[in-house]
Structure formats: C-alpha cells, structure tokens
Design a protein around this motif. Structure first.
Motif, PDB file in Angstrom:
ATOM      1  N   TYR A  19       4.213  -2.367  -9.387  1.00 47.85           N
ATOM      2  CA  TYR A  19       3.081  -2.274  -8.473  1.00 47.85           C
ATOM      3  C   TYR A  19       1.796  -2.363  -9.276  1.00 47.85           C
ATOM      4  O   TYR A  19       1.664  -1.759 -10.337  1.00 47.85           O
ATOM      5  N   GLN A  20       0.831  -3.131  -8.745  1.00 48.36           N
ATOM      6  CA  GLN A  20      -0.476  -3.255  -9.385  1.00 48.36           C
ATOM      7  C   GLN A  20      -1.540  -2.927  -8.340  1.00 48.36           C
ATOM      8  O   GLN A  20      -1.664  -3.630  -7.326  1.00 48.36           O
ATOM      9  N   ALA A  21      -2.295  -1.866  -8.578  1.00 51.69           N
ATOM     10  CA  ALA A  21      -3.352  -1.451  -7.656  1.00 51.69           C
ATOM     11  C   ALA A  21      -4.521  -2.428  -7.724  1.00 51.69           C
ATOM     12  O   ALA A  21      -4.763  -3.058  -8.762  1.00 51.69           O
ATOM     13  N   ASN A  22      -5.245  -2.552  -6.609  1.00 49.95           N
ATOM     14  CA  ASN A  22      -6.460  -3.356  -6.603  1.00 49.95           C
ATOM     15  C   ASN A  22      -7.454  -2.765  -7.591  1.00 49.95           C
ATOM     16  O   ASN A  22      -7.452  -1.569  -7.853  1.00 49.95           O
ATOM     17  N   PRO A  76      -8.778   5.147  -3.510  1.00 51.29           N
ATOM     18  CA  PRO A  76      -7.725   5.785  -2.714  1.00 51.29           C
ATOM     19  C   PRO A  76      -7.469   5.018  -1.409  1.00 51.29           C
ATOM     20  O   PRO A  76      -8.412   4.682  -0.685  1.00 51.29           O
ATOM     21  N   GLY A  77      -6.205   4.694  -1.156  1.00 49.41           N
ATOM     22  CA  GLY A  77      -5.816   4.011   0.075  1.00 49.41           C
ATOM     23  C   GLY A  77      -6.099   2.525   0.116  1.00 49.41           C
ATOM     24  O   GLY A  77      -5.847   1.872   1.119  1.00 49.41           O
ATOM     25  N   ALA A  78      -6.640   1.950  -0.982  1.00 48.32           N
ATOM     26  CA  ALA A  78      -7.030   0.534  -0.987  1.00 48.32           C
ATOM     27  C   ALA A  78      -5.850  -0.414  -1.148  1.00 48.32           C
ATOM     28  O   ALA A  78      -5.955  -1.594  -0.838  1.00 48.32           O
ATOM     29  N   GLY A  79      -4.729   0.072  -1.659  1.00 47.63           N
ATOM     30  CA  GLY A  79      -3.562  -0.793  -1.807  1.00 47.63           C
ATOM     31  C   GLY A  79      -3.619  -1.662  -3.036  1.00 47.63           C
ATOM     32  O   GLY A  79      -4.408  -1.450  -3.945  1.00 47.63           O
ATOM     33  N   ASN A 130       0.834  -1.190   0.000  1.00 45.91           N
ATOM     34  CA  ASN A 130       0.000   0.000   0.000  1.00 45.91           C
ATOM     35  C   ASN A 130       0.877   1.251   0.000  1.00 45.91           C
ATOM     36  O   ASN A 130       0.998   1.937   1.010  1.00 45.91           O
ATOM     37  N   PRO A 131       1.485   1.573  -1.147  1.00 45.80           N
ATOM     38  CA  PRO A 131       2.369   2.737  -1.201  1.00 45.80           C
ATOM     39  C   PRO A 131       1.643   4.060  -0.986  1.00 45.80           C
ATOM     40  O   PRO A 131       2.260   5.042  -0.587  1.00 45.80           O
ATOM     41  N   GLU A 132       0.327   4.085  -1.237  1.00 47.02           N
ATOM     42  CA  GLU A 132      -0.428   5.317  -1.014  1.00 47.02           C
ATOM     43  C   GLU A 132      -0.415   5.720   0.461  1.00 47.02           C
ATOM     44  O   GLU A 132      -0.571   6.897   0.787  1.00 47.02           O
ATOM     45  N   MET A 133      -0.220   4.765   1.342  1.00 45.80           N
ATOM     46  CA  MET A 133      -0.160   5.051   2.775  1.00 45.80           C
ATOM     47  C   MET A 133       1.278   5.263   3.232  1.00 45.80           C
ATOM     48  O   MET A 133       1.549   5.395   4.417  1.00 45.80           O
ATOM     49  N   GLY A 134       2.220   5.259   2.279  1.00 53.58           N
ATOM     50  CA  GLY A 134       3.611   5.548   2.595  1.00 53.58           C
ATOM     51  C   GLY A 134       4.494   4.333   2.832  1.00 53.58           C
ATOM     52  O   GLY A 134       5.696   4.462   2.991  1.00 53.58           O
ATOM     53  N   HIS A 135       3.911   3.129   2.870  1.00 53.25           N
ATOM     54  CA  HIS A 135       4.707   1.914   3.053  1.00 53.25           C
ATOM     55  C   HIS A 135       5.341   1.506   1.725  1.00 53.25           C
ATOM     56  O   HIS A 135       4.781   1.753   0.658  1.00 53.25           O
ATOM     57  N   GLN A 136       6.497   0.860   1.812  1.00 49.78           N
ATOM     58  CA  GLN A 136       7.132   0.352   0.603  1.00 49.78           C
ATOM     59  C   GLN A 136       7.964  -0.883   0.929  1.00 49.78           C
ATOM     60  O   GLN A 136       8.445  -1.048   2.041  1.00 49.78           O
ATOM     61  N   TRP A 137       8.096  -1.750  -0.068  1.00 48.92           N
ATOM     62  CA  TRP A 137       8.957  -2.920   0.052  1.00 48.92           C
ATOM     63  C   TRP A 137      10.368  -2.530  -0.372  1.00 48.92           C
ATOM     64  O   TRP A 137      10.562  -1.876  -1.393  1.00 48.92           O
ATOM     65  N   THR A 138      11.352  -2.946   0.423  1.00 48.15           N
ATOM     66  CA  THR A 138      12.758  -2.819   0.055  1.00 48.15           C
ATOM     67  C   THR A 138      13.351  -4.225   0.147  1.00 48.15           C
ATOM     68  O   THR A 138      12.787  -5.097   0.813  1.00 48.15           O
ATOM     69  N   TYR A 139      14.476  -4.443  -0.517  1.00 43.89           N
ATOM     70  CA  TYR A 139      15.067  -5.783  -0.443  1.00 43.89           C
ATOM     71  C   TYR A 139      16.574  -5.725  -0.574  1.00 43.89           C
ATOM     72  O   TYR A 139      17.150  -4.738  -1.013  1.00 43.89           O
TER      73      TYR A 139
END
Length: 115
Positions: free
Chosen positions: A63-66, A71-74, A40-49
């Motif tokens: 990234y593929q939105a639902n 808005p905010g659904a991830g 859910n990058p819209e909420m500021g979270h992100q995956w790092t590796y």
C-alpha cells in the motif's frame, strides 16, 4: 478444489462485472507487471483477491498512501504480478467494505496469460 469454490462464490457476487469482460494481462515467464488500484484502508476498505491457478503467477502487494499523507485521504494498492510458468489464470480482485453484510464496492477481473 478449495480455490474453485472461492472462485465460484466470487463469480456469483460479481456477475454484473462480467458484462464488460475481464481485463487482459500478458507477460513472460520471469517477467513482472504492476497493477495499481485506488484504496483507502484507513476507512476500513480493503482489496482481497482469488486466483483460479496460483501456480502460474506470484502476486505481491503493498500500500502506498497519497502524498502528502492526510488522514482518510487514501492511496493506492500496488500489486506486482510475476509469471512463474506458462498458462492462463483468472484473477478476481474485490474491494470490500468493513461491514461484511455490505456488498463489495468494486470488483475487477483479469485474465492473465503467461507465455
């Protein structure tokens, strides 16, 4: 050396996740597999590796939105892992919040073997 320093730091942050052990991913040279993780990058979270050996696999991400997008659904972070050469590498993914003082929300480990 830089890769292992990063790996060491990530391992210290995610010691609890090792109790369950890493997931295993096996593929042939030239073959690819997809890994999908909720995001859910819209909420500021992100995956790092981080990878212990980036010469064994190539990783791309999108990234593929639902659907329908709200808005905010991830959605999903879709990683494609392609085998480049024979070997084994550790892949650690960390879902980090927007505030760097907070602990990661989730950590996922994969032991990738390319044959």
């Amino acid at each position: 050396m830089k890769q292992w320093s990063l790996m060491g730091a990530l391992l210290l942050l995610s010691v609890g996740a090792w109790a369950q052990g890493p997931g295993r991913l096996t593929l042939g040279v030239g073959n690819s597999r997809e890994i999908r993780l909720g995001s859910n990058p819209e909420m500021g979270h992100q995956w790092t590796y981080a990878l212990s050996d980036s010469s064994i696999v190539k990783i791309t991400s999108k990234y593929q939105a639902n659907k329908p997008p709200r808005p905010g659904a991830g959605g999903e972070q879709i990683y494609t892992v392609k085998g480049l050469r024979k070997g084994t590498t550790l892949w650690i993914l960390t879902y980090v919040p927007p505030d760097p003082t907070q602990k990661p929300a989730r950590t996922v480990h994969y032991l990738i073997t390319v044959h």
